[in-house]
Design a protein around this motif. Structure first.
Motif, short mmCIF file in Angstrom:
data_model
loop_
_atom_site.label_atom_id
_atom_site.label_comp_id
_atom_site.label_asym_id
_atom_site.label_seq_id
_atom_site.Cartn_x
_atom_site.Cartn_y
_atom_site.Cartn_z
N THR A 78 -3.30 11.84 -10.35
CA THR A 78 -3.92 11.15 -9.22
C THR A 78 -3.97 9.64 -9.46
N PHE A 79 -4.17 9.23 -10.71
CA PHE A 79 -4.16 7.81 -11.06
C PHE A 79 -2.79 7.21 -10.73
N CYS A 80 -1.73 7.90 -11.16
CA CYS A 80 -0.36 7.43 -10.85
C CYS A 80 -0.15 7.33 -9.34
N TRP A 81 -0.62 8.33 -8.62
CA TRP A 81 -0.46 8.33 -7.16
C TRP A 81 -1.15 7.11 -6.56
N GLY A 82 -2.37 6.83 -7.03
CA GLY A 82 -3.11 5.69 -6.51
C GLY A 82 -2.40 4.37 -6.79
N ILE A 83 -1.89 4.20 -8.02
CA ILE A 83 -1.19 2.97 -8.37
C ILE A 83 0.02 2.76 -7.48
N VAL A 84 0.86 3.80 -7.36
CA VAL A 84 2.12 3.65 -6.62
C VAL A 84 1.87 3.50 -5.12
N ALA A 85 0.91 4.26 -4.59
CA ALA A 85 0.62 4.16 -3.16
C ALA A 85 0.12 2.76 -2.79
N VAL A 86 -0.80 2.23 -3.58
CA VAL A 86 -1.32 0.89 -3.29
C VAL A 86 -0.23 -0.16 -3.52
N TYR A 87 0.59 0.05 -4.56
CA TYR A 87 1.67 -0.90 -4.79
C TYR A 87 2.64 -0.96 -3.61
N LEU A 88 3.06 0.21 -3.12
CA LEU A 88 4.01 0.22 -2.00
C LEU A 88 3.41 -0.45 -0.77
N PHE A 89 2.12 -0.22 -0.54
CA PHE A 89 1.46 -0.91 0.58
C PHE A 89 1.55 -2.42 0.39
N ALA A 90 1.25 -2.88 -0.85
CA ALA A 90 1.29 -4.32 -1.13
C ALA A 90 2.71 -4.87 -0.98
N GLU A 91 3.69 -4.09 -1.43
CA GLU A 91 5.08 -4.56 -1.33
C GLU A 91 5.50 -4.72 0.13
N PHE A 92 5.22 -3.72 0.94
CA PHE A 92 5.61 -3.79 2.36
C PHE A 92 4.79 -4.82 3.12
N ARG A 93 3.52 -4.99 2.71
CA ARG A 93 2.66 -5.92 3.43
C ARG A 93 2.94 -7.37 3.06
N TYR A 94 3.18 -7.61 1.76
CA TYR A 94 3.28 -9.00 1.30
C TYR A 94 4.68 -9.39 0.82
N LYS A 95 5.62 -8.42 0.78
CA LYS A 95 7.03 -8.70 0.48
C LYS A 95 7.23 -9.35 -0.89
N ILE A 96 6.48 -8.88 -1.90
CA ILE A 96 6.63 -9.43 -3.25
C ILE A 96 7.29 -8.35 -4.12
N LYS A 97 8.60 -8.33 -4.14
CA LYS A 97 9.34 -7.32 -4.89
C LYS A 97 9.12 -7.47 -6.40
N ALA A 98 8.99 -8.73 -6.87
CA ALA A 98 8.85 -8.96 -8.31
C ALA A 98 7.61 -8.28 -8.88
N LEU A 99 6.63 -8.00 -8.04
CA LEU A 99 5.40 -7.36 -8.51
C LEU A 99 5.69 -5.99 -9.12
N GLY A 100 6.71 -5.30 -8.60
CA GLY A 100 7.05 -3.98 -9.12
C GLY A 100 7.43 -4.00 -10.59
N SER A 101 7.95 -5.13 -11.07
CA SER A 101 8.33 -5.24 -12.48
C SER A 101 7.13 -5.12 -13.40
N PHE A 102 5.94 -5.45 -12.90
CA PHE A 102 4.74 -5.44 -13.72
C PHE A 102 3.81 -4.27 -13.40
N VAL A 103 4.03 -3.63 -12.27
CA VAL A 103 3.17 -2.51 -11.88
C VAL A 103 3.81 -1.17 -12.21
N MET A 104 5.10 -1.00 -11.92
CA MET A 104 5.73 0.31 -12.07
C MET A 104 5.81 0.80 -13.51
#
Length: 285
Positions: A78-104
Protein backbone atom coordinates in the motif's frame (compact mmCIF):
# COMPACT_ATOMS: atom_id res chain seq x y z
CA UNK A 1 -9.38 -20.89 -6.68
CA UNK A 2 -7.04 -19.55 -4.00
CA UNK A 3 -4.05 -21.12 -5.74
CA UNK A 4 -4.94 -19.28 -8.95
CA UNK A 5 -5.34 -16.02 -7.06
CA UNK A 6 -2.04 -16.59 -5.26
CA UNK A 7 -0.31 -17.11 -8.61
CA UNK A 8 -1.85 -13.89 -9.92
CA UNK A 9 -0.68 -11.98 -6.84
CA UNK A 10 2.87 -13.34 -7.21
CA UNK A 11 2.87 -12.45 -10.91
CA UNK A 12 1.69 -8.91 -10.13
CA UNK A 13 4.37 -8.55 -7.45
CA UNK A 14 7.13 -9.36 -9.92
CA UNK A 15 5.49 -7.18 -12.55
CA UNK A 16 5.62 -4.32 -10.04
CA UNK A 17 9.26 -4.77 -9.14
CA UNK A 18 10.32 -5.07 -12.81
CA UNK A 19 8.19 -2.08 -13.83
CA UNK A 20 9.43 0.12 -11.00
CA UNK A 21 13.05 -0.81 -11.76
CA UNK A 22 12.64 -0.15 -15.48
CA UNK A 23 10.82 3.13 -14.88
CA UNK A 24 13.65 4.24 -12.57
CA UNK A 25 16.19 3.50 -15.30
CA UNK A 26 14.04 5.22 -17.93
CA UNK A 27 13.66 8.34 -15.80
CA UNK A 28 17.42 8.42 -15.24
CA UNK A 29 17.94 8.18 -18.99
CA UNK A 30 15.58 11.11 -19.56
CA UNK A 31 17.98 13.27 -17.53
CA UNK A 32 20.78 12.72 -20.03
CA UNK A 33 18.68 12.44 -23.17
CA UNK A 34 16.16 14.87 -24.62
CA UNK A 35 14.24 12.18 -26.48
CA UNK A 36 10.54 12.61 -25.80
CA UNK A 37 9.77 8.95 -26.41
CA UNK A 38 11.93 8.01 -23.42
CA UNK A 39 9.83 10.25 -21.19
CA UNK A 40 6.61 8.69 -22.49
CA UNK A 41 8.06 5.20 -22.03
CA UNK A 42 9.08 5.96 -18.45
CA UNK A 43 5.58 7.21 -17.64
CA UNK A 44 3.94 4.26 -19.39
CA UNK A 45 6.01 1.73 -17.45
CA UNK A 46 5.19 3.55 -14.20
CA UNK A 47 1.48 3.32 -15.01
CA UNK A 48 1.91 -0.40 -15.76
CA UNK A 49 3.59 -0.88 -12.38
CA UNK A 50 0.77 0.96 -10.62
CA UNK A 51 -1.77 -1.22 -12.43
CA UNK A 52 0.05 -4.34 -11.22
CA UNK A 53 0.22 -2.86 -7.72
CA UNK A 54 -3.54 -2.23 -7.79
CA UNK A 55 -4.33 -5.74 -9.00
CA UNK A 56 -2.06 -7.25 -6.32
CA UNK A 57 -3.91 -5.35 -3.59
CA UNK A 58 -7.32 -6.31 -4.99
CA UNK A 59 -6.34 -9.97 -5.23
CA UNK A 60 -4.96 -9.95 -1.69
CA UNK A 61 -8.27 -8.44 -0.51
CA UNK A 62 -10.20 -11.27 -2.19
CA UNK A 63 -7.90 -13.95 -0.77
CA UNK A 64 -7.88 -12.58 2.77
CA UNK A 65 -11.53 -11.44 2.76
CA UNK A 66 -10.44 -8.20 4.36
CA UNK A 67 -8.57 -5.00 3.44
CA UNK A 68 -4.87 -5.79 2.80
CA UNK A 69 -3.64 -3.81 5.79
CA UNK A 70 -2.67 -6.23 8.55
CA UNK A 71 1.05 -7.09 8.13
CA UNK A 72 4.33 -5.64 6.92
CA UNK A 73 4.07 -7.10 3.43
CA UNK A 74 0.63 -5.61 2.86
CA UNK A 75 1.62 -2.24 4.33
CA UNK A 76 4.59 -2.02 1.96
CA UNK A 77 2.36 -2.79 -1.03
CA UNK A 78 0.00 0.00 0.00
CA UNK A 79 2.94 2.34 0.69
CA UNK A 80 4.26 1.70 -2.84
CA UNK A 81 0.79 2.31 -4.27
CA UNK A 82 0.54 5.63 -2.42
CA UNK A 83 3.97 6.82 -3.60
CA UNK A 84 3.37 5.95 -7.26
CA UNK A 85 -0.22 7.20 -7.36
CA UNK A 86 0.69 10.59 -5.88
CA UNK A 87 3.78 10.79 -8.09
CA UNK A 88 1.80 10.19 -11.28
CA UNK A 89 -0.69 12.86 -10.22
CA UNK A 90 2.19 15.29 -9.66
CA UNK A 91 3.78 14.39 -12.99
CA UNK A 92 0.59 14.93 -14.99
CA UNK A 93 -0.35 18.03 -13.01
CA UNK A 94 3.02 19.79 -12.94
CA UNK A 95 4.86 18.19 -15.92
CA UNK A 96 8.11 17.55 -14.02
CA UNK A 97 9.45 14.33 -15.53
CA UNK A 98 12.82 14.64 -13.76
CA UNK A 99 11.06 14.09 -10.43
CA UNK A 100 10.60 10.42 -11.33
CA UNK A 101 14.37 9.93 -11.14
CA UNK A 102 14.24 10.63 -7.40
CA UNK A 103 10.85 9.16 -6.51
CA UNK A 104 10.61 5.88 -8.45
CA UNK A 105 13.67 4.30 -6.80
CA UNK A 106 11.71 4.40 -3.52
CA UNK A 107 8.98 1.84 -4.40
CA UNK A 108 11.59 -0.36 -6.09
CA UNK A 109 13.71 -0.36 -2.92
CA UNK A 110 10.64 -1.06 -0.77
CA UNK A 111 9.80 -4.13 -2.86
CA UNK A 112 13.45 -5.21 -2.77
CA UNK A 113 13.20 -5.06 1.02
CA UNK A 114 10.34 -7.58 0.84
CA UNK A 115 12.44 -9.99 -1.23
CA UNK A 116 15.53 -9.66 0.94
CA UNK A 117 14.02 -9.47 4.42
CA UNK A 118 10.64 -11.20 4.36
CA UNK A 119 10.21 -14.94 4.14
CA UNK A 120 7.22 -16.63 2.44
CA UNK A 121 5.51 -17.06 5.82
CA UNK A 122 5.47 -13.27 6.29
CA UNK A 123 3.68 -12.77 2.98
CA UNK A 124 0.86 -15.23 3.63
CA UNK A 125 -2.64 -13.80 4.06
CA UNK A 126 -3.15 -14.78 7.69
CA UNK A 127 -6.16 -14.33 9.93
CA UNK A 128 -6.58 -10.76 11.10
CA UNK A 129 -5.59 -10.12 14.75
CA UNK A 130 -8.45 -9.04 17.03
CA UNK A 131 -6.87 -5.59 17.49
CA UNK A 132 -7.19 -4.94 13.76
CA UNK A 133 -10.89 -5.74 13.44
CA UNK A 134 -12.13 -2.20 13.08
CA UNK A 135 -13.13 0.03 10.17
CA UNK A 136 -10.99 2.73 11.77
CA UNK A 137 -7.94 0.73 10.67
CA UNK A 138 -8.96 1.16 7.03
CA UNK A 139 -9.30 4.94 7.39
CA UNK A 140 -6.07 5.06 9.40
CA UNK A 141 -3.98 3.23 6.80
CA UNK A 142 -5.53 4.93 3.75
CA UNK A 143 -4.71 8.39 5.13
CA UNK A 144 -1.22 7.17 6.06
CA UNK A 145 -0.70 5.72 2.58
CA UNK A 146 -1.59 8.98 0.84
CA UNK A 147 0.29 11.17 3.32
CA UNK A 148 3.45 9.06 3.20
CA UNK A 149 3.23 8.88 -0.58
CA UNK A 150 3.00 12.67 -0.80
CA UNK A 151 5.90 13.10 1.63
CA UNK A 152 7.98 10.87 -0.65
CA UNK A 153 7.28 13.34 -3.47
CA UNK A 154 8.34 16.28 -1.29
CA UNK A 155 11.52 14.37 -0.45
CA UNK A 156 12.31 14.00 -4.16
CA UNK A 157 11.64 17.69 -4.70
CA UNK A 158 13.83 18.60 -1.74
CA UNK A 159 16.75 16.57 -3.11
CA UNK A 160 16.28 18.15 -6.53
CA UNK A 161 16.27 21.62 -4.96
CA UNK A 162 19.49 20.98 -3.05
CA UNK A 163 21.20 19.79 -6.24
CA UNK A 164 19.81 22.61 -8.38
CA UNK A 165 20.51 25.40 -5.90
CA UNK A 166 24.24 24.61 -5.86
CA UNK A 167 24.49 26.21 -9.31
CA UNK A 168 22.34 29.27 -8.53
CA UNK A 169 24.03 32.66 -8.29
CA UNK A 170 23.24 35.32 -5.68
CA UNK A 171 20.21 36.51 -7.69
CA UNK A 172 18.76 33.01 -7.94
CA UNK A 173 19.68 32.60 -11.59
CA UNK A 174 20.72 29.06 -12.42
CA UNK A 175 24.03 28.26 -14.05
CA UNK A 176 23.38 24.52 -14.00
CA UNK A 177 24.96 22.34 -16.64
CA UNK A 178 24.48 18.75 -17.70
CA UNK A 179 21.60 16.69 -16.36
CA UNK A 180 20.84 19.08 -13.51
CA UNK A 181 19.95 21.71 -16.11
CA UNK A 182 16.91 19.55 -16.92
CA UNK A 183 15.43 20.39 -13.50
CA UNK A 184 12.83 23.18 -13.19
CA UNK A 185 13.92 26.43 -11.57
CA UNK A 186 14.75 26.21 -7.86
CA UNK A 187 11.81 28.46 -6.97
CA UNK A 188 9.40 26.11 -8.73
CA UNK A 189 10.77 23.08 -6.88
CA UNK A 190 10.51 24.96 -3.57
CA UNK A 191 6.91 26.06 -4.14
CA UNK A 192 5.79 22.65 -5.36
CA UNK A 193 7.27 20.90 -2.32
CA UNK A 194 5.36 23.37 -0.13
CA UNK A 195 2.10 22.57 -1.95
CA UNK A 196 2.67 18.83 -1.65
CA UNK A 197 3.34 19.07 2.10
CA UNK A 198 0.30 21.31 2.45
CA UNK A 199 -1.73 18.48 0.90
CA UNK A 200 -0.11 15.71 2.94
CA UNK A 201 -0.06 17.32 6.38
CA UNK A 202 -3.86 17.26 6.95
CA UNK A 203 -3.86 13.61 5.86
CA UNK A 204 -1.14 12.83 8.40
CA UNK A 205 -3.21 14.62 11.03
CA UNK A 206 -6.23 12.49 10.12
CA UNK A 207 -4.01 9.42 10.21
CA UNK A 208 -3.02 10.15 13.80
CA UNK A 209 -6.58 11.01 14.86
CA UNK A 210 -8.09 7.86 13.32
CA UNK A 211 -5.22 5.85 14.79
CA UNK A 212 -6.06 7.20 18.26
CA UNK A 213 -9.73 6.28 17.83
CA UNK A 214 -8.72 2.82 16.63
CA UNK A 215 -6.33 2.44 19.59
CA UNK A 216 -9.13 3.25 22.01
CA UNK A 217 -11.31 0.62 20.33
CA UNK A 218 -8.56 -2.00 20.34
CA UNK A 219 -6.67 -1.32 23.58
CA UNK A 220 -8.95 0.93 25.64
CA UNK A 221 -6.84 4.07 25.44
CA UNK A 222 -6.46 6.81 22.86
CA UNK A 223 -2.74 7.26 23.44
CA UNK A 224 -0.20 5.05 25.19
CA UNK A 225 3.14 6.44 23.96
CA UNK A 226 3.73 3.29 22.00
CA UNK A 227 6.88 3.73 19.80
CA UNK A 228 4.73 3.91 16.65
CA UNK A 229 2.55 6.60 18.18
CA UNK A 230 5.56 8.51 19.44
CA UNK A 231 7.37 8.51 16.10
CA UNK A 232 4.19 9.39 14.24
CA UNK A 233 3.93 12.42 16.52
CA UNK A 234 7.59 13.29 15.90
CA UNK A 235 6.98 13.13 12.15
CA UNK A 236 3.89 15.32 12.55
CA UNK A 237 5.90 17.86 14.58
CA UNK A 238 8.62 18.05 11.90
CA UNK A 239 6.13 18.84 9.15
CA UNK A 240 4.13 21.16 11.43
CA UNK A 241 7.37 23.03 12.13
CA UNK A 242 8.08 23.20 8.40
CA UNK A 243 4.69 24.80 7.72
CA UNK A 244 5.00 27.11 10.72
CA UNK A 245 8.41 28.54 9.87
CA UNK A 246 7.42 28.78 6.22
CA UNK A 247 4.27 30.76 6.93
CA UNK A 248 5.46 32.80 9.92
CA UNK A 249 9.13 33.38 9.14
CA UNK A 250 9.25 32.91 5.39
CA UNK A 251 11.65 29.97 5.45
CA UNK A 252 12.35 28.86 1.89
CA UNK A 253 15.25 27.46 -0.05
CA UNK A 254 17.85 25.17 1.46
CA UNK A 255 16.50 25.27 5.01
CA UNK A 256 13.07 24.17 3.81
CA UNK A 257 14.57 21.54 1.49
CA UNK A 258 16.57 19.98 4.33
CA UNK A 259 13.40 19.83 6.44
CA UNK A 260 11.67 18.02 3.57
CA UNK A 261 14.48 15.48 3.48
CA UNK A 262 14.63 14.96 7.26
CA UNK A 263 10.85 14.77 7.44
CA UNK A 264 10.77 11.84 5.04
CA UNK A 265 13.60 10.12 6.91
CA UNK A 266 11.34 10.34 9.97
CA UNK A 267 8.53 8.82 7.87
CA UNK A 268 10.79 5.90 6.91
CA UNK A 269 11.82 5.34 10.52
CA UNK A 270 8.19 5.48 11.62
CA UNK A 271 7.36 2.90 8.96
CA UNK A 272 10.38 0.58 9.26
CA UNK A 273 12.40 1.39 12.35
CA UNK A 274 9.44 1.16 14.71
CA UNK A 275 7.99 -1.95 13.07
CA UNK A 276 11.20 -3.94 12.99
CA UNK A 277 13.50 -2.43 15.64
CA UNK A 278 11.36 -1.21 18.53
CA UNK A 279 8.96 -3.46 20.47
CA UNK A 280 5.45 -2.20 20.93
CA UNK A 281 1.78 -2.69 20.20
CA UNK A 282 2.48 -2.16 16.48
CA UNK A 283 5.18 -4.84 16.27
CA UNK A 284 2.83 -7.11 14.32
CA UNK A 285 3.07 -4.63 11.41
Amino acid sequence: MNETLNNIEVAMFYLMIIAYLLSTVMYWLTLVSKKVWLEHLATGITILGLAGNTVALIVRTIIAQRPPLSNGYEFILTFCWGIVAVYLFAEFRYKIKALGSFVMPLPFLLLTFIIMKMGPEERVASAIPPALKSQWLTFHVITAMLAYGAFAISFGLGVMYLLKSRSDDENGKSNAKGWISRFPASQILDELAYKIIGFAFPLLTLCIITGAIWANYAWGTYWSWDPKETWSLITWIIYAAYLHVRLMYGWKGKKAAWMEVFGFLAVLFTFFGVNYLLPGLHSYA
